[in-house]
Design a protein around this motif. Structure first.
Motif, mmCIF file in Angstrom:
data_model
loop_
_atom_site.group_PDB
_atom_site.id
_atom_site.type_symbol
_atom_site.label_atom_id
_atom_site.label_comp_id
_atom_site.label_asym_id
_atom_site.label_seq_id
_atom_site.Cartn_x
_atom_site.Cartn_y
_atom_site.Cartn_z
ATOM 1 N N ALA A 165 0.833 -1.207 0.000
ATOM 2 C CA ALA A 165 0.000 0.000 0.000
ATOM 3 C C ALA A 165 0.868 1.257 0.000
ATOM 4 C CB ALA A 165 -0.932 -0.005 1.216
ATOM 5 N N LEU A 166 1.927 1.258 0.789
ATOM 6 C CA LEU A 166 2.802 2.431 0.857
ATOM 7 C C LEU A 166 3.579 2.636 -0.439
ATOM 8 C CD1 LEU A 166 4.057 2.132 4.532
ATOM 9 C CD2 LEU A 166 2.405 3.784 3.598
ATOM 10 N N ILE A 167 3.993 1.543 -1.070
ATOM 11 C CA ILE A 167 4.659 1.672 -2.371
ATOM 12 C C ILE A 167 3.692 2.282 -3.375
ATOM 13 C CG2 ILE A 167 5.636 0.385 -4.322
ATOM 14 C CD1 ILE A 167 6.723 -1.624 -2.170
ATOM 15 N N GLU A 168 2.439 1.848 -3.323
ATOM 16 C CA GLU A 168 1.418 2.390 -4.232
ATOM 17 C C GLU A 168 1.225 3.890 -3.997
ATOM 18 O OE1 GLU A 168 -1.158 2.176 -7.360
ATOM 19 O OE2 GLU A 168 -0.016 0.470 -6.596
ATOM 20 N N ARG A 188 2.504 7.175 -6.853
ATOM 21 C CA ARG A 188 1.541 8.032 -7.538
ATOM 22 C C ARG A 188 2.210 9.330 -7.966
ATOM 23 N NH1 ARG A 188 -3.352 6.121 -7.482
ATOM 24 N NH2 ARG A 188 -4.430 8.099 -7.735
ATOM 25 N N ALA A 189 2.216 9.571 -9.253
ATOM 26 C CA ALA A 189 2.910 10.727 -9.830
ATOM 27 C C ALA A 189 2.366 12.048 -9.312
ATOM 28 C CB ALA A 189 2.812 10.676 -11.351
ATOM 29 N N GLU A 190 1.047 12.129 -9.154
ATOM 30 C CA GLU A 190 0.457 13.404 -8.733
ATOM 31 C C GLU A 190 0.681 13.703 -7.258
ATOM 32 O OE1 GLU A 190 -2.715 10.239 -8.573
ATOM 33 O OE2 GLU A 190 -1.279 10.872 -10.070
ATOM 34 N N LEU A 216 -6.562 2.076 -3.231
ATOM 35 C CA LEU A 216 -5.367 1.338 -2.797
ATOM 36 C C LEU A 216 -5.637 -0.161 -2.792
ATOM 37 C CD1 LEU A 216 -3.851 3.233 0.271
ATOM 38 C CD2 LEU A 216 -2.710 2.688 -1.869
ATOM 39 N N GLY A 217 -6.759 -0.536 -2.196
ATOM 40 C CA GLY A 217 -7.123 -1.949 -2.107
ATOM 41 C C GLY A 217 -7.262 -2.583 -3.470
ATOM 42 N N LYS A 218 -7.904 -1.874 -4.394
ATOM 43 C CA LYS A 218 -8.076 -2.406 -5.753
ATOM 44 C C LYS A 218 -6.741 -2.511 -6.474
ATOM 45 C CE LYS A 218 -12.814 -0.977 -6.477
ATOM 46 N NZ LYS A 218 -13.711 -0.009 -7.098
ATOM 47 N N GLN A 268 10.492 4.928 -0.547
ATOM 48 C CA GLN A 268 10.759 5.615 -1.809
ATOM 49 C C GLN A 268 11.658 4.774 -2.712
ATOM 50 O OE1 GLN A 268 9.226 8.695 -2.758
ATOM 51 N NE2 GLN A 268 9.824 7.676 -4.640
ATOM 52 N N GLN A 269 12.659 4.131 -2.123
ATOM 53 C CA GLN A 269 13.521 3.258 -2.921
ATOM 54 C C GLN A 269 12.708 2.118 -3.532
ATOM 55 O OE1 GLN A 269 16.249 2.551 0.310
ATOM 56 N NE2 GLN A 269 17.936 3.521 -0.815
ATOM 57 N N LEU A 270 11.807 1.552 -2.754
ATOM 58 C CA LEU A 270 10.960 0.484 -3.283
ATOM 59 C C LEU A 270 10.077 0.999 -4.406
ATOM 60 C CD1 LEU A 270 9.939 -1.247 0.070
ATOM 61 C CD2 LEU A 270 11.574 -2.097 -1.636
ATOM 62 N N ALA A 271 9.497 2.177 -4.215
ATOM 63 C CA ALA A 271 8.637 2.768 -5.248
ATOM 64 C C ALA A 271 9.433 3.069 -6.516
ATOM 65 C CB ALA A 271 7.973 4.042 -4.720
#
Length: 152
Positions: free
Chosen positions: A13-16, A20-22, A31-33, A128-131
């Motif tokens: 969830a945190l990576i998601e 997010r670019a915006e 998030l769940g979806k 952030q590294q994971l994202a």
């Protein structure tokens, strides 16, 4: 070490959110979806992360969840501790609190060493590294060894 579904879902969830670019808030539903996380479970996880100061909730039409601080400062260890407690516990106790008899007291050092090894990885990897899909060199080096990929 066993990674719980709660920790895995929290990290996903945190990576998601970080991806997010915006950069605006995202609803728990979205998030769940996006990560196929059950809604009720996700709500409980987000509440744990809010209590730990990792995320904030924003009410209203454009509300949702966002980071409370820079995702570059939130480590995997921070997230696991927020949703599951200590990285290593021995029947519910921190390793330094476990007491053994003389013949088995060396076992406490094994638990302390295991915690230290986990910290070496989990505390240096940020959300952030994971994202961004990048890992610190030392962590990445641990994945290069073919034996690391083999079950034992």
């Amino acid at each position: 070490m066993r990674v719980s579904a709660k920790s895995d879902y929290a990290l996903r969830a945190l990576i998601e959110i970080a991806s997010r670019a915006e950069g605006g808030p995202i609803s728990a539903e979205a998030l769940g979806k996006a990560q196929d996380i059950p809604h009720g479970f996700l709500q409980a996880i987000l509440a744990d992360l809010r209590r730990a100061g990792v995320v904030l909730s924003q009410r209203g039409q454009s509300g949702g969840w966002r980071f409370a601080r820079d995702p570059g400062t939130v480590s995997v260890a921070d997230v696991i501790r927020a949703v599951d407690g200590p990285l290593v516990s021995v029947y519910g106790l921190r390793p330094e609190s476990v007491e053994y008899g003389e013949s088995t007291e060396v076992l406490q050092r094994v638990w302390i060493a295991a915690r230290s090894a986990l910290r070496d990885v989990f505390e240096q990897v940020s959300i952030q590294q994971l994202a961004d899909g990048s890992l610190p060199g030392g962590v990445m080096a641990l994945t290069v060894d073919e034996d690391a990929w083999q079950p034992h």
